[in-house]
Motif scaffolding. Structure first.
Motif, PDB file in Angstrom:
ATOM      1  N   VAL A  76       0.824  -1.209   0.000  1.00  0.00           N
ATOM      2  CA  VAL A  76       0.000   0.000   0.000  1.00  0.00           C
ATOM      3  C   VAL A  76       0.857   1.256   0.000  1.00  0.00           C
ATOM      4  O   VAL A  76       2.025   1.231   0.379  1.00  0.00           O
ATOM      5  N   ASP A  77       0.226   2.331  -0.418  1.00  0.00           N
ATOM      6  CA  ASP A  77       0.852   3.653  -0.439  1.00  0.00           C
ATOM      7  C   ASP A  77       2.148   3.661  -1.231  1.00  0.00           C
ATOM      8  O   ASP A  77       3.183   4.162  -0.764  1.00  0.00           O
ATOM      9  N   ALA A  78       2.101   3.109  -2.443  1.00  0.00           N
ATOM     10  CA  ALA A  78       3.271   3.081  -3.323  1.00  0.00           C
ATOM     11  C   ALA A  78       3.519   4.478  -3.880  1.00  0.00           C
ATOM     12  O   ALA A  78       2.747   4.983  -4.694  1.00  0.00           O
ATOM     13  N   VAL A  79       4.589   5.098  -3.407  1.00  0.00           N
ATOM     14  CA  VAL A  79       4.979   6.439  -3.833  1.00  0.00           C
ATOM     15  C   VAL A  79       6.498   6.473  -3.958  1.00  0.00           C
ATOM     16  O   VAL A  79       7.205   5.994  -3.064  1.00  0.00           O
ATOM     17  N   ASP A  80       6.994   7.023  -5.035  1.00  0.00           N
ATOM     18  CA  ASP A  80       8.429   7.185  -5.238  1.00  0.00           C
ATOM     19  C   ASP A  80       9.197   5.883  -5.047  1.00  0.00           C
ATOM     20  O   ASP A  80      10.284   5.860  -4.454  1.00  0.00           O
ATOM     21  N   GLY A  81       8.642   4.768  -5.510  1.00  0.00           N
ATOM     22  CA  GLY A  81       9.326   3.493  -5.468  1.00  0.00           C
ATOM     23  C   GLY A  81       9.237   2.742  -4.159  1.00  0.00           C
ATOM     24  O   GLY A  81       9.830   1.676  -4.009  1.00  0.00           O
ATOM     25  N   THR A  82       8.505   3.280  -3.199  1.00  0.00           N
ATOM     26  CA  THR A  82       8.414   2.678  -1.869  1.00  0.00           C
ATOM     27  C   THR A  82       6.959   2.352  -1.548  1.00  0.00           C
ATOM     28  O   THR A  82       6.057   3.091  -1.928  1.00  0.00           O
ATOM     29  N   ALA A  83       6.745   1.236  -0.853  1.00  0.00           N
ATOM     30  CA  ALA A  83       5.396   0.871  -0.414  1.00  0.00           C
ATOM     31  C   ALA A  83       5.486   0.153   0.926  1.00  0.00           C
ATOM     32  O   ALA A  83       6.537  -0.367   1.303  1.00  0.00           O
ATOM     33  N   GLU A  84       4.359   0.126   1.632  1.00  0.00           N
ATOM     34  CA  GLU A  84       4.263  -0.603   2.899  1.00  0.00           C
ATOM     35  C   GLU A  84       3.708  -1.995   2.635  1.00  0.00           C
ATOM     36  O   GLU A  84       2.713  -2.155   1.930  1.00  0.00           O
ATOM     37  N   LEU A  85       4.341  -2.999   3.222  1.00  0.00           N
ATOM     38  CA  LEU A  85       3.902  -4.379   3.143  1.00  0.00           C
ATOM     39  C   LEU A  85       3.039  -4.713   4.353  1.00  0.00           C
ATOM     40  O   LEU A  85       3.383  -4.354   5.478  1.00  0.00           O
ATOM     41  N   GLY A  86       1.949  -5.403   4.117  1.00  0.00           N
ATOM     42  CA  GLY A  86       1.113  -5.918   5.189  1.00  0.00           C
ATOM     43  C   GLY A  86       0.605  -7.296   4.801  1.00  0.00           C
ATOM     44  O   GLY A  86       0.413  -7.568   3.614  1.00  0.00           O
ATOM     45  N   TYR A  87       0.404  -8.178   5.774  1.00  0.00           N
ATOM     46  CA  TYR A  87      -0.042  -9.523   5.452  1.00  0.00           C
ATOM     47  C   TYR A  87      -0.772 -10.129   6.637  1.00  0.00           C
ATOM     48  O   TYR A  87      -0.591  -9.722   7.782  1.00  0.00           O
ATOM     49  N   ARG A  88      -1.626 -11.092   6.334  1.00  0.00           N
ATOM     50  CA  ARG A  88      -2.312 -11.878   7.354  1.00  0.00           C
ATOM     51  C   ARG A  88      -2.648 -13.235   6.751  1.00  0.00           C
ATOM     52  O   ARG A  88      -3.053 -13.322   5.598  1.00  0.00           O
ATOM     53  N   ILE A  89      -2.454 -14.262   7.545  1.00  0.00           N
ATOM     54  CA  ILE A  89      -2.682 -15.638   7.117  1.00  0.00           C
ATOM     55  C   ILE A  89      -3.767 -16.237   8.006  1.00  0.00           C
ATOM     56  O   ILE A  89      -3.803 -15.995   9.214  1.00  0.00           O
ATOM     57  N   ALA A  90      -4.637 -17.035   7.415  1.00  0.00           N
ATOM     58  CA  ALA A  90      -5.720 -17.677   8.166  1.00  0.00           C
ATOM     59  C   ALA A  90      -5.149 -18.527   9.299  1.00  0.00           C
ATOM     60  O   ALA A  90      -4.097 -19.150   9.160  1.00  0.00           O
ATOM     61  N   GLU A  91      -5.865 -18.553  10.406  1.00  0.00           N
ATOM     62  CA  GLU A  91      -5.420 -19.339  11.561  1.00  0.00           C
ATOM     63  C   GLU A  91      -5.200 -20.799  11.184  1.00  0.00           C
ATOM     64  O   GLU A  91      -4.208 -21.410  11.579  1.00  0.00           O
ATOM     65  N   ARG A  92      -6.101 -21.372  10.395  1.00  0.00           N
ATOM     66  CA  ARG A  92      -5.993 -22.787  10.038  1.00  0.00           C
ATOM     67  C   ARG A  92      -4.790 -23.069   9.128  1.00  0.00           C
ATOM     68  O   ARG A  92      -4.389 -24.219   8.960  1.00  0.00           O
ATOM     69  N   ALA A  93      -4.197 -22.023   8.535  1.00  0.00           N
ATOM     70  CA  ALA A  93      -3.052 -22.192   7.637  1.00  0.00           C
ATOM     71  C   ALA A  93      -1.743 -21.706   8.259  1.00  0.00           C
ATOM     72  O   ALA A  93      -0.690 -21.800   7.642  1.00  0.00           O
ATOM     73  N   ALA A  94      -1.808 -21.196   9.476  1.00  0.00           N
ATOM     74  CA  ALA A  94      -0.620 -20.645  10.133  1.00  0.00           C
ATOM     75  C   ALA A  94       0.396 -21.747  10.437  1.00  0.00           C
ATOM     76  O   ALA A  94       0.030 -22.901  10.635  1.00  0.00           O
ATOM     77  N   GLY A  95       1.666 -21.358  10.453  1.00  0.00           N
ATOM     78  CA  GLY A  95       2.728 -22.282  10.811  1.00  0.00           C
ATOM     79  C   GLY A  95       3.173 -23.204   9.700  1.00  0.00           C
ATOM     80  O   GLY A  95       3.949 -24.130   9.934  1.00  0.00           O
ATOM     81  N   ARG A  96       2.719 -22.945   8.468  1.00  0.00           N
ATOM     82  CA  ARG A  96       3.090 -23.802   7.333  1.00  0.00           C
ATOM     83  C   ARG A  96       4.013 -23.091   6.345  1.00  0.00           C
ATOM     84  O   ARG A  96       4.254 -23.584   5.253  1.00  0.00           O
ATOM     85  N   GLY A  97       4.505 -21.899   6.728  1.00  0.00           N
ATOM     86  CA  GLY A  97       5.410 -21.172   5.838  1.00  0.00           C
ATOM     87  C   GLY A  97       4.713 -20.345   4.775  1.00  0.00           C
ATOM     88  O   GLY A  97       5.366 -19.801   3.878  1.00  0.00           O
ATOM     89  N   LEU A  98       3.391 -20.232   4.856  1.00  0.00           N
ATOM     90  CA  LEU A  98       2.656 -19.497   3.824  1.00  0.00           C
ATOM     91  C   LEU A  98       2.920 -18.002   3.868  1.00  0.00           C
ATOM     92  O   LEU A  98       2.991 -17.359   2.818  1.00  0.00           O
ATOM     93  N   ALA A  99       3.063 -17.436   5.063  1.00  0.00           N
ATOM     94  CA  ALA A  99       3.361 -15.997   5.148  1.00  0.00           C
ATOM     95  C   ALA A  99       4.714 -15.718   4.520  1.00  0.00           C
ATOM     96  O   ALA A  99       4.857 -14.778   3.733  1.00  0.00           O
ATOM     97  N   THR A 100       5.706 -16.538   4.828  1.00  0.00           N
ATOM     98  CA  THR A 100       7.035 -16.345   4.249  1.00  0.00           C
ATOM     99  C   THR A 100       6.983 -16.468   2.727  1.00  0.00           C
ATOM    100  O   THR A 100       7.533 -15.621   2.016  1.00  0.00           O
TER     101      THR A 100
END
Length: 161
Positions: A76-100
């Motif tokens: 989000v907020d991509a300006v001048d080549g920079t943006a903020e990263l945000g993420y969320r993974i479902a509880e049932r899928a957590a711990g499986r390396g999906l966020a990485t």
């Protein structure tokens, strides 16, 4: 292996269900979105798509091979080549390396297709899982911040290293 898909209008029903199913899980580590978010979800989804069309945001869903929505990874907020990263993974899928995996894929898209040079992220100090994802994907801590009244860290990652 789950893959990122750029947010589309037809993702709305699955995305709403994802957010409802995981609301309490997410609220344990980040501020709750509040009831208004869910009540006005359709308008919010349309607004995100309109914002994405301007090229200042890139909203993604992480979709499994069976079509199940497992997470979100947003730039989000991509300006001048920079943006903020945000993420969320479902509880049932957590711990499986999906966020990485999702963050790695988003970084590749950001530096390639989206033409960004730098991403930044933030997380609370007590969110060890998120801090580990950022560490594994090449983000470096740059300073202490406050997030919703809680101590946190800001991270940065260059995409042209």
């Amino acid at each position: 292996m789950p893959r990122l898909q750029l947010l589309r209008p037809d993702h709305a029903p699955a995305l709403l269900e994802f957010e409802k199913e995981n609301r309490a899980y997410f609220a344990a580590s980040v501020s709750d979105r509040g009831d208004d978010y869910f009540a006005g979800f359709e308008a919010r989804h349309s607004a995100l798509l309109a914002e994405q069309a301007t090229g200042t945001c890139f909203f993604h869903v992480l979709v499994g091979g069976d079509g199940e929505l497992l997470g979100r990874v947003n730039l989000v907020d991509a300006v001048d080549g920079t943006a903020e990263l945000g993420y969320r993974i479902a509880e049932r899928a957590a711990g499986r390396g999906l966020a990485t995996a999702g963050v790695r894929e988003a970084c590749a898209l950001a530096g390639g297709e989206y033409g960004l040079t730098t991403l930044w992220a933030r997380t609370t100090l007590d969110n060890a899982g998120s801090r580990a994802v950022l560490d594994r994907t090449g983000f470096l801590p740059t300073g202490e911040i406050e997030i919703g009244g809680r101590p946190g860290l800001r991270f940065v990652r260059g995409l042209r290293d």
